[in-house]
Design a protein around this motif. Structure first.
Motif, PDB file in Angstrom:
ATOM      1  N   VAL A 154      43.062  29.433  55.349  1.00 30.64           N
ATOM      2  CA  VAL A 154      43.070  30.896  55.265  1.00 30.64           C
ATOM      3  C   VAL A 154      42.951  31.354  53.809  1.00 30.64           C
ATOM      4  O   VAL A 154      42.168  32.263  53.485  1.00 30.64           O
ATOM      5  CB  VAL A 154      44.343  31.466  55.918  1.00 30.64           C
ATOM      6  CG1 VAL A 154      44.484  32.954  55.604  1.00 30.64           C
ATOM      7  CG2 VAL A 154      44.304  31.249  57.428  1.00 30.64           C
ATOM      8  N   THR A 155      43.719  30.734  52.919  1.00 31.54           N
ATOM      9  CA  THR A 155      43.643  31.100  51.504  1.00 31.54           C
ATOM     10  C   THR A 155      42.240  30.876  50.961  1.00 31.54           C
ATOM     11  O   THR A 155      41.659  31.748  50.297  1.00 31.54           O
ATOM     12  CB  THR A 155      44.650  30.271  50.683  1.00 31.54           C
ATOM     13  OG1 THR A 155      45.967  30.460  51.203  1.00 31.54           O
ATOM     14  CG2 THR A 155      44.625  30.697  49.227  1.00 31.54           C
ATOM     15  N   VAL A 193      39.691  33.503  52.477  1.00 32.49           N
ATOM     16  CA  VAL A 193      39.847  34.868  51.962  1.00 32.49           C
ATOM     17  C   VAL A 193      39.386  34.949  50.504  1.00 32.49           C
ATOM     18  O   VAL A 193      38.748  35.920  50.098  1.00 32.49           O
ATOM     19  CB  VAL A 193      41.309  35.333  52.109  1.00 32.49           C
ATOM     20  CG1 VAL A 193      41.500  36.706  51.464  1.00 32.49           C
ATOM     21  CG2 VAL A 193      41.698  35.395  53.577  1.00 32.49           C
ATOM     22  N   ARG A 224      36.429  37.267  50.575  1.00 29.63           N
ATOM     23  CA  ARG A 224      36.965  38.597  50.310  1.00 29.63           C
ATOM     24  C   ARG A 224      37.326  38.780  48.836  1.00 29.63           C
ATOM     25  O   ARG A 224      36.526  39.286  48.064  1.00 29.63           O
ATOM     26  CB  ARG A 224      38.214  38.830  51.180  1.00 29.63           C
ATOM     27  CG  ARG A 224      37.899  39.089  52.640  1.00 29.63           C
ATOM     28  CD  ARG A 224      37.412  40.505  52.869  1.00 29.63           C
ATOM     29  NE  ARG A 224      38.424  41.478  52.450  1.00 29.63           N
ATOM     30  CZ  ARG A 224      38.190  42.781  52.371  1.00 29.63           C
ATOM     31  NH1 ARG A 224      37.013  43.261  52.662  1.00 29.63           N
ATOM     32  NH2 ARG A 224      39.156  43.617  51.993  1.00 29.63           N
ATOM     33  N   GLU A 280      43.749  39.078  47.210  1.00 28.94           N
ATOM     34  CA  GLU A 280      44.084  39.116  48.634  1.00 28.94           C
ATOM     35  C   GLU A 280      44.349  37.702  49.157  1.00 28.94           C
ATOM     36  O   GLU A 280      45.244  37.502  49.982  1.00 28.94           O
ATOM     37  CB  GLU A 280      42.944  39.753  49.419  1.00 28.94           C
ATOM     38  CG  GLU A 280      42.781  41.243  49.191  1.00 28.94           C
ATOM     39  CD  GLU A 280      41.636  41.818  50.014  1.00 28.94           C
ATOM     40  OE1 GLU A 280      41.206  41.151  50.984  1.00 28.94           O
ATOM     41  OE2 GLU A 280      41.169  42.926  49.699  1.00 28.94           O
ATOM     42  N   ILE A 286      47.878  36.588  47.980  1.00 29.76           N
ATOM     43  CA  ILE A 286      48.946  37.316  48.675  1.00 29.76           C
ATOM     44  C   ILE A 286      49.041  36.893  50.139  1.00 29.76           C
ATOM     45  O   ILE A 286      50.136  36.619  50.657  1.00 29.76           O
ATOM     46  CB  ILE A 286      48.709  38.835  48.554  1.00 29.76           C
ATOM     47  CG1 ILE A 286      48.849  39.272  47.096  1.00 29.76           C
ATOM     48  CG2 ILE A 286      49.674  39.607  49.439  1.00 29.76           C
ATOM     49  CD1 ILE A 286      48.483  40.718  46.840  1.00 29.76           C
ATOM     50  N   LEU A 287      47.885  36.823  50.816  1.00 23.33           N
ATOM     51  CA  LEU A 287      47.901  36.439  52.227  1.00 23.33           C
ATOM     52  C   LEU A 287      48.346  34.988  52.390  1.00 23.33           C
ATOM     53  O   LEU A 287      49.124  34.662  53.299  1.00 23.33           O
ATOM     54  CB  LEU A 287      46.503  36.630  52.832  1.00 23.33           C
ATOM     55  CG  LEU A 287      46.372  36.349  54.331  1.00 23.33           C
ATOM     56  CD1 LEU A 287      47.319  37.236  55.126  1.00 23.33           C
ATOM     57  CD2 LEU A 287      44.933  36.572  54.795  1.00 23.33           C
ATOM     58  N   ALA A 335      52.094  34.822  51.917  1.00 21.79           N
ATOM     59  CA  ALA A 335      52.792  35.350  53.095  1.00 21.79           C
ATOM     60  C   ALA A 335      52.734  34.352  54.252  1.00 21.79           C
ATOM     61  O   ALA A 335      53.738  34.117  54.942  1.00 21.79           O
ATOM     62  CB  ALA A 335      52.176  36.681  53.513  1.00 21.79           C
ATOM     63  N   LEU A 336      51.564  33.764  54.466  1.00 23.70           N
ATOM     64  CA  LEU A 336      51.419  32.795  55.546  1.00 23.70           C
ATOM     65  C   LEU A 336      52.231  31.533  55.259  1.00 23.70           C
ATOM     66  O   LEU A 336      52.862  30.960  56.163  1.00 23.70           O
ATOM     67  CB  LEU A 336      49.936  32.441  55.723  1.00 23.70           C
ATOM     68  CG  LEU A 336      49.550  31.635  56.965  1.00 23.70           C
ATOM     69  CD1 LEU A 336      49.993  32.362  58.233  1.00 23.70           C
ATOM     70  CD2 LEU A 336      48.044  31.388  56.991  1.00 23.70           C
TER      71      LEU A 336
END
Length: 519
Positions: free
Chosen positions: A379-380, A383, A387, A391, A394-395, A398-399
């Protein structure tokens, strides 16, 4: 009093090992010279700004930071952010964002937040570093293949790929051959003669070969490098300019804090030293302010150059300061020589840097480690690539936190007491284990709620509970109050002082020997 608040490592340095520091400084300067120019060019600014950043920022990081062996300068991890910043608000905005970032970094150190930044999960670090590496590699295709693009090269990867593909027919053999030779030479030297300065040797030989080849050079694209440092100057500071620069300044601050502290940790592991993270952030902040005032861009601790510094025999921060002085001497004496460096050679150098940043060995290990780590990594990475870097961090953080909470919750639980003494029929004992925190509250509460027969006394065996947070304390307090309504007293057995403090006011009785108390 001031030393308690902030004490840079230079105050603890000694000049008795100056020979070792000078040798390390020469070695690091040889590595930093081509790398600083290459990173600046890839970031969308002139090579002179890369050298300015290495000189001013590198000197201040070593002189005013909290790590004995840290080497500061331009970092490959910033290429994507700096290029985006220049594309949106220009070089003047980049300088303002750099100075603002310096103020933010220093403030983080003043607020003693340095120690917390190091808690970024490892899969997040590997994921965003690999994502940056891929973006950097894609950004070098233009110079690696000598492509001639129609218009400006887009920064986002998904927009960049079709533009590069459309220009595939313009590829030239000479730049590609030179870049491939540079890559091959660097790899060969690092493998078979690792003590030699592979980057400098490869760039020098590529420059000599470029004299006979039709390849674009640094001087042809950017003009001659200035022989020295410019005078310090503040950029235009307005509310509108600061508002436009703020998102980039925040991104520079976040990445700079992570990168510099990771680099300092690597130095500590290699040299057996111990950095002061808050002092390091203050030093990094001052270095970014200084770099911006002289027209440079974001500076941070650099892992490869810091590791080279330690391996070369650095005794302390003096080597980093000397390395900046050597780079300044080159800028004053031999700046015109840098103009002959082929851009294809610097692209090959950055391709090596990007490949090392992707660290496929670490990626494979995390993908095999567990589903949680693999998910955070993927995911990191996705993104960051598709993206935005900030982001992605941060994401990913959090994950990663959610994965950690799930793991801790699985370690927590409640069940029949282990080796419980013989107790009266109207006394029950429940064994609690693991941290009693918000992630485990639902699981433990469901077990306690299944106690159908209300005993006279319910004993909570808390000898294996290391901590209780406010959610856990509230759950215990509510349960104690509910059971008191039906005539049941609740007591905690073996609670540590930390757990007792968290549960103070919950209505619990604390006991050490259940058998003696209730039999």
């Amino acid at each position: 009093m001031f030393s308690r608040f902030y004490r840079p490592v230079i105050l603890d340095a000694s000049l008795k090992d100056w020979r070792g520091d000078l040798q390390a400084a020469l070695t690091v300067a040889i590595v930093a010279l081509p790398l600083s120019m290459a990173i600046a060019i890839a970031s969308g600014v002139g090579p002179d700004r890369g050298l300015i950043t290495a000189v001013i920022g590198g000197f201040l990081v070593s002189a005013l930071g909290g790590s004995r062996h840290q080497i500061g300068g331009p970092a490959g991890a910033f290429i994507v952010l700096i290029a985006s910043c220049v594309a949106v608000i220009g070089v003047e905005g980049l300088i303002l964002a750099t100075i603002m970032s310096g103020v933010m970094l220093a403030l983080l150190g003043v607020l003693k937040i340095g120690g917390y930044i190091r808690y970024i999960p490892y899969p997040v670090t590997v994921g965003f570093t690999a994502g940056i590496g891929l973006i950097i590699l894609a950004s070098q295709f233009k110079d690696l293949f000598g492509l001639r693009l129609q218009g400006a090269e887009p920064a986002p990867l998904l927009e960049k790929i079709p533009v590069l593909w459309a220009a595939r027919d313009t590829a030239a053999l000479a730049p590609f051959a030179l870049a491939l030779g540079t890559i091959g030479l660097i790899v060969a030297i690092q493998r078979y003669a690792p003590k030699l300065p592979s980057l400098l040797i490869a760039v020098v030989l590529a420059t000599l070969a470029g004299l006979a080849l039709p390849v674009e050079t640094v001087a042809q694209r950017f003009g001659a490098l200035p022989a020295g440092l410019p005078a310090p100057m503040l950029p235009e500071i307005t509310i509108e300019a600061m508002r436009a620069a703020l998102p980039f300044a925040v991104a520079f601050t976040l990445l700079g804090a992570i990168e510099s502290l990771l680099s300092a940790v690597v130095a500590d592991q290699m040299a057996g030293t111990r950095m002061r993270p808050d002092d390091e952030l203050i030093g990094q902040g001052i270095a970014n302010i200084g770099s911006g005032l002289f027209g440079g861009f974001s500076v941070t601790g650099t892992i490869a150059r810091t590791a080279t510094n330690v391996k070369a025999g650095s005794a302390g921060p003096v080597s980093g300061m000397l390395h900046a002085g050597i780079l300044l001497l080159f800028l004053i004496v031999a700046a015109p020589l840098a103009g002959a460096i082929p851009l294809a050679a610097l692209a090959g150098l950055l391709a090596i840097v990007a490949w090392n940043m992707m660290d496929l060995r670490a990626v494979r290990a995390l993908l095999r480690a567990s589903r949680g780590d693999a998910m955070v990594l993927i995911v990191t990475f996705a993104v960051v690539v598709l993206r935005d870097l900030t982001e992605g961090i941060i994401l990913g953080f959090a994950l990663g936190g959610a994965v950690f909470i799930a793991r801790m919750a699985r370690l927590s639980g409640a069940g029949p007491a282990r080796a419980a003494p013989e107790l009266p029929d109207d006394v029950r004992m429940i064994h609690l284990r693991g941290p009693l925190f918000f992630g485990a509250v639902v699981q433990i509460e469901s077990v306690l709620d299944r106690i159908r027969e209300r005993p006279r006394v319910l004993i909570l065996d808390m000898r294996e509970v290391p901590m209780v947070d406010s959610s856990g304390a509230r759950m215990i307090s509510d349960m104690t109050a509910r059971m008191a309504q039906s005539g049941t007293s609740v007591a905690a057995l073996g609670a540590s002082p930390v757990v007792r403090a968290a549960l103070r006011g919950s209505g619990l009785r604390f006991v050490h020997d259940a058998a003696r108390t209730f039999l």
